[in-house]
Write a protein that holds these residues in place. Structure first.
Motif, short mmCIF file in Angstrom:
data_model
loop_
_atom_site.label_atom_id
_atom_site.label_comp_id
_atom_site.label_asym_id
_atom_site.label_seq_id
_atom_site.Cartn_x
_atom_site.Cartn_y
_atom_site.Cartn_z
N PRO A 78 0.83 -1.21 0.00
CA PRO A 78 0.00 0.00 0.00
C PRO A 78 0.86 1.26 0.00
O PRO A 78 1.83 1.37 0.76
CB PRO A 78 -0.79 -0.13 1.31
CG PRO A 78 0.10 -0.93 2.21
CD PRO A 78 0.85 -1.88 1.31
N LEU A 79 0.51 2.20 -0.85
CA LEU A 79 1.24 3.46 -0.92
C LEU A 79 0.64 4.53 0.00
O LEU A 79 1.26 5.56 0.24
CB LEU A 79 1.27 3.98 -2.35
CG LEU A 79 2.03 3.13 -3.37
CD1 LEU A 79 1.88 3.72 -4.76
CD2 LEU A 79 3.50 3.02 -2.99
N ASP A 80 -0.56 4.27 0.50
CA ASP A 80 -1.23 5.28 1.30
C ASP A 80 -1.17 4.98 2.80
O ASP A 80 -1.91 5.57 3.60
CB ASP A 80 -2.69 5.44 0.87
CG ASP A 80 -3.42 4.11 0.76
OD1 ASP A 80 -2.79 3.07 1.02
OD2 ASP A 80 -4.61 4.11 0.40
N GLU A 81 -0.30 4.07 3.20
CA GLU A 81 -0.08 3.80 4.63
C GLU A 81 1.35 3.30 4.83
O GLU A 81 1.98 2.79 3.91
CB GLU A 81 -1.07 2.78 5.16
CG GLU A 81 -1.02 1.43 4.47
CD GLU A 81 -2.07 0.45 4.99
OE1 GLU A 81 -1.79 -0.18 6.04
OE2 GLU A 81 -3.13 0.35 4.38
N TYR A 176 5.05 9.92 9.05
CA TYR A 176 4.66 9.94 7.64
C TYR A 176 5.88 9.86 6.75
O TYR A 176 7.02 9.97 7.23
CB TYR A 176 3.84 11.20 7.31
CG TYR A 176 4.60 12.49 7.45
CD1 TYR A 176 5.19 13.10 6.34
CD2 TYR A 176 4.73 13.13 8.68
CE1 TYR A 176 5.88 14.30 6.45
CE2 TYR A 176 5.42 14.33 8.80
CZ TYR A 176 5.99 14.92 7.69
OH TYR A 176 6.68 16.10 7.80
N GLU A 178 7.34 10.87 2.59
CA GLU A 178 7.19 11.35 1.22
C GLU A 178 7.70 10.25 0.30
O GLU A 178 8.79 9.71 0.51
CB GLU A 178 8.00 12.63 1.00
CG GLU A 178 7.47 13.83 1.79
CD GLU A 178 8.28 15.08 1.54
OE1 GLU A 178 9.38 14.96 0.95
OE2 GLU A 178 7.85 16.16 1.94
N THR A 179 6.91 9.92 -0.72
CA THR A 179 7.19 8.72 -1.52
C THR A 179 7.22 9.03 -3.01
O THR A 179 6.37 9.77 -3.51
CB THR A 179 6.12 7.64 -1.25
OG1 THR A 179 6.07 7.37 0.15
CG2 THR A 179 6.43 6.37 -2.01
N GLN A 207 11.69 6.66 -0.45
CA GLN A 207 10.90 7.27 0.61
C GLN A 207 11.79 8.02 1.61
O GLN A 207 12.88 7.58 1.94
CB GLN A 207 10.12 6.21 1.39
CG GLN A 207 9.11 5.43 0.56
CD GLN A 207 8.24 4.56 1.42
OE1 GLN A 207 7.13 4.93 1.78
NE2 GLN A 207 8.72 3.39 1.77
N ALA A 233 -3.14 1.93 -3.87
CA ALA A 233 -3.41 3.19 -3.17
C ALA A 233 -4.89 3.52 -3.30
O ALA A 233 -5.53 3.21 -4.31
CB ALA A 233 -2.55 4.32 -3.74
N ARG A 235 -7.25 6.59 -3.75
CA ARG A 235 -7.17 7.98 -4.16
C ARG A 235 -8.56 8.62 -4.07
O ARG A 235 -9.53 8.07 -4.57
CB ARG A 235 -6.62 8.10 -5.58
CG ARG A 235 -5.25 7.47 -5.74
CD ARG A 235 -4.82 7.47 -7.18
NE ARG A 235 -4.63 8.84 -7.67
CZ ARG A 235 -4.63 9.17 -8.95
NH1 ARG A 235 -4.83 8.25 -9.88
NH2 ARG A 235 -4.44 10.42 -9.31
N LYS A 236 -8.63 9.78 -3.41
CA LYS A 236 -9.91 10.46 -3.22
C LYS A 236 -9.99 11.65 -4.16
O LYS A 236 -9.02 12.37 -4.37
CB LYS A 236 -10.05 10.91 -1.77
CG LYS A 236 -10.06 9.77 -0.78
CD LYS A 236 -10.23 10.27 0.64
CE LYS A 236 -10.25 9.11 1.63
NZ LYS A 236 -10.39 9.59 3.03
#
Length: 238
Positions: A78-81, A176, A178-179, A207, A233, A235-236
């Motif tokens: 997962p890229l969002d966690e 957190y 940055e990726t 990262q 990921a 995405r919203k």
């Protein structure tokens, strides 16, 4: 889907064969003529159907092996966690492992200083590892830590998470990262360390991890075998 009904007929036939396991992952597709006869269409329509399925990554095609059913990657990262690679491996029921290639303190390079906002000649911990699943290499990891965390990687504790080691050393939380993600072709040293085929691509996940106070403490370059790992990921829409 194609607007040509004969092309769609071939696609549906191939997808059904895969769904019913008449065609298994890694197996070659039948000849163009065989599929054309099975679907009662022209071979030109079969070629178009295959082209569309390659585009959709249902099948793969290369000069040496021809057209094969794509073998799905067993791992999702997962890229969002902030999930550890070890957790990614365990989640799919594999036994995680670590092969240490090097573990030392070094003077930070000019690029390290730029990325992690360090003073010139700062000492950092550099950790080079291969992460494995059931003893098979999955990810090559080069981690640069802006703290001395060597004491947390003793002979009896080599599965320690780098993030946990940093938090123990600094008494701060890694909050957190940055990726950046980049497709990489064959790299002799890294590809050989991962036992990757010369034709197999790698995905570089670069990262920089930060504490809750915004201090960069970990710079990671993780090379994933593209045949084993895909990224995910959520995405919203803004």
């Amino acid at each position: 889907m194609s607007i040509n009904p004969d092309v769609n007929k071939v696609k549906e036939w191939i997808l059904t064969e895969i769904e019913q396991q008449q065609l298994k992952p890694g197996e070659s597709l039948p000849s163009l003529l065989t599929m054309a006869r099975a679907c009662d269409v022209k071979t030109d329509n079969v070629q178009v159907a295959i082209h569309e399925l390659v585009t959709e990554q249902i099948v793969t095609e290369n000069f040496e092996e021809g057209v094969r059913v794509k073998t799905p990657q067993p791992f999702f990262y997962p890229l969002d966690e902030l999930m550890s690679i070890g957790a990614m491996i365990r989640e799919k029921g594999y036994r995680e492992g670590t092969v240490f290639l090097s573990l030392d303190e070094e003077v930070a390079s000019k690029d390290d200083c730029r990325v992690m906002n360090l003073e010139k000649d700062t000492m950092i911990t550099v950790i080079e590892r291969i992460r494995t699943a059931d003893d098979q290499p999955v990810v090559y990891c080069l981690d640069k830590v802006a703290e001395n965390v060597l004491q947390y990687f003793g002979t009896h504790d080599q599965q320690t998470s780098i993030l946990k080691a940093i938090e123990q050393a600094t008494a701060q939380t890694v909050a957190y990262a940055e990726t950046e993600i980049e497709a990489i072709s064959y790299e002799p040293y890294i590809s050989e360390a991962l036992d990757a085929d010369p034709h197999e691509g790698l995905m570089l996940l670069r990262q920089v991890h930060y504490t809750t106070e915004g201090k960069p403490v970990l710079y990671s370059l993780n090379y994933f075998k593209s045949s084993l790992v895909k990224f995910r990921a959520v995405r919203k829409r803004l």
